[in-house]
Design an enzyme around this catalytic site. Structure first.
Site, PDB file in Angstrom:
ATOM      1  CE  LYS A 211      -4.538   0.630   0.052  1.00 41.32           C
ATOM      2  NZ  LYS A 211      -5.525  -0.184  -0.687  1.00 41.32           N
TER       3      LYS A 211
ATOM      4  CG  ASP B 214      -7.239   3.316  -1.253  1.00 46.67           C
ATOM      5  OD1 ASP B 214      -7.282   4.130  -0.306  1.00 46.67           O
ATOM      6  OD2 ASP B 214      -7.740   2.179  -1.177  1.00 46.67           O
TER       7      ASP B 214
END
Length: 444
Positions: free
Chosen positions: A124, A164
């Site tokens: 991430k 995201d």
């Protein structure tokens, strides 16, 4: 292994990272029993190796705004675990981004990706840059500056970022353009790309659609084959929430709420297809706020509130982490809610999760229910590798199959009598695949 000891050790070594601690706690508490059936795991300290990321990159991102002023933000990439494939996970651009949030997301992503059955590890990244209120040129300059630092650490067989919160097709396009220039290659290094340059059909829809496919697999175990008569509360109004709503309408459900960071709308008449098209335009074209829906359609708007007090039979939290607390969970249940399926990452607090499980309602954690997005990202990687594009129908069928397989894995590991603990099932299923791969590859 004692979950309590693992958590206390991580809190001591990595203080002031509450989101990361919360994510680790939720997993280690549910896998403790099965972990201890494998003494070889403890011998090689597997749990600690799995909790701590392989590496963390942090860097300054310097860019010029439209007024000629120099701005500086922080950029991050957490490469958590690549035991089953290249690191894979989104980039988040939001003022709340910090290392704790990204560590929690990368940790969760490792197990989510494992559940998809596709060869993807967990990662991430992102920045505390907030695209809201910025011009297209400012966003382009920031994305290019961000990629100038990140490009060295990613690649199609190393680490494949995606979008995201705050990172959609526009931002992916700007970053991919700079990556291509710097790396001098045209490969599937980012997913969520435009259809014109290697993107996959239904990628924008995938997280929302996948959440409903998972929900339907849960409901079918209770003899419910469609959503007719179901009243559905959804939080958020981005891609996940809007495409979740679209699929709910297709299956006959009634959507009554949407939200953004300023508040939520409640439309007792239901958000039909025409109204939902307005939300798509409002959010994706005009970058507007959800309050404008209430002004247009003369419905209730609650500033600063969350929609979980409205009566519904199904709740689909699709905004952000910890948006649904214990009181909200109790309210949902007292109002007749029979199922909660998470479109966002860790939107329910530990207390809320406990309430759902204690009351034995259908509760799907995000690492299982919202895995549709990364699943189609994985399918995009495959299409890029073989230099072919699949039809919308073919991608959608593959997504349905993946979500059913994830559901079945949760049932396999989470069945407790006549109740399925989907949290336990998802954690154990995801953990065991990663753990076995790590053991097979030695201590590295």
């Amino acid at each position: 292994m004692k979950a309590k000891d693992v958590l206390e050790n991580l809190k001591r070594r990595f203080p002031n990272e509450p989101e990361y601690h919360q994510a680790v706690q939720e997993v280690v508490e549910t896998i403790e029993e099965v972990y201890n059936r494998h003494p070889e795991f403890e011998k090689y300290n597997l749990i600690e190796r799995l909790c701590i990321p392989d590496r963390i990159f942090s860097f300054r991102v310097t860019w010029i705004d439209d007024h000629g002023n120099t701005q500086a933000n922080m950029g991050y990439r957490i490469q958590h675990n690549n035991a089953i494939g290249p690191y894979k996970g989104g980039l988040r651009f939001h003022s709340s981004v910090n290392q704790s949030i990204l560590k929690f997301l990368a940790f969760e992503q490792t197990f989510k990706n494992s559940l998809t059955t596709l060869p993807m590890g967990g990662g991430k990244g992102g920045s505390d840059f907030n695209p809201k209120g910025k011009s297209n040129n400012e966003i382009m300059r920031f994305c290019q500056a961000f990629m100038t630092e990140l490009w060295r650490y990613i690649g199609p067989e190393t680490d494949v970022p995606a979008g995201d919160i705050g990172v959609g097709g526009r931002e992916i396009g700007y970053m991919y353009g700079m990556y291509k220039k710097l790396a001098r290659e045209n490969t599937g290094t980012l997913t969520g790309k435009g259809i014109e340059f290697g993107g996959s059909l239904i990628r924008p829809e995938a997280t929302g659609y996948g959440n409903i496919y998972f929900l339907m697999n849960m409901l079918k175990r209770k003899g419910i084959s469609n959503l007719k008569g179901q009243v559905v509360a959804i939080s958020g109004s981005g891609n996940v929430a809007t495409y979740t709503a679209e699929k709910v309408l297709e299956l006959g459900g009634k959507v009554i709420t949407l939200s953004d960071s300023n508040g939520y709308i409640y439309d007792p008449n239901g958000i039909d297809a025409e109204k939902l098209n307005y939300v798509f335009e409002l959010k994706n074209i005009y970058r507007g706020r959800i309050k404008e829906y209430a002004d247009k359609y003369k419905c209730k708007y609650v500033e600063g509130g969350r929609p979980w007090g409205e009566k519904c039979t199904i709740a689909l939290p699709s905004a952000t982490q910890n948006e649904l607390n214990g009181d909200d969970a109790r309210t949902l249940i007292s109002n007749g809610c029979i199922a909660v399926s998470e479109g966002a990452n860790m939107p329910s607090t530990p207390e809320a999760v406990h309430v759902f499980i204690e009351n034995k309602i259908l509760y799907a954690p995000g690492k299982a229910a919202n895995a549709g997005g990364v699943s189609v990202s994985g399918l995009e990687m495959t299409q890029n590798s073989i230099k072919l594009s699949w039809s919308r129908e073919e991608v959608d069928e593959r997504l349905k199959t993946i979500m059913k397989d994830i559901h079945d894995a949760c049932v396999k590991y989470g069945t407790e009598g006549d109740f399925v603990n989907y949290v336990k099932g998802a954690n154990i299923a995801g953990f065991m695949k990663v753990a076995k791969a790590m053991m097979a590859q030695g201590v590295v």
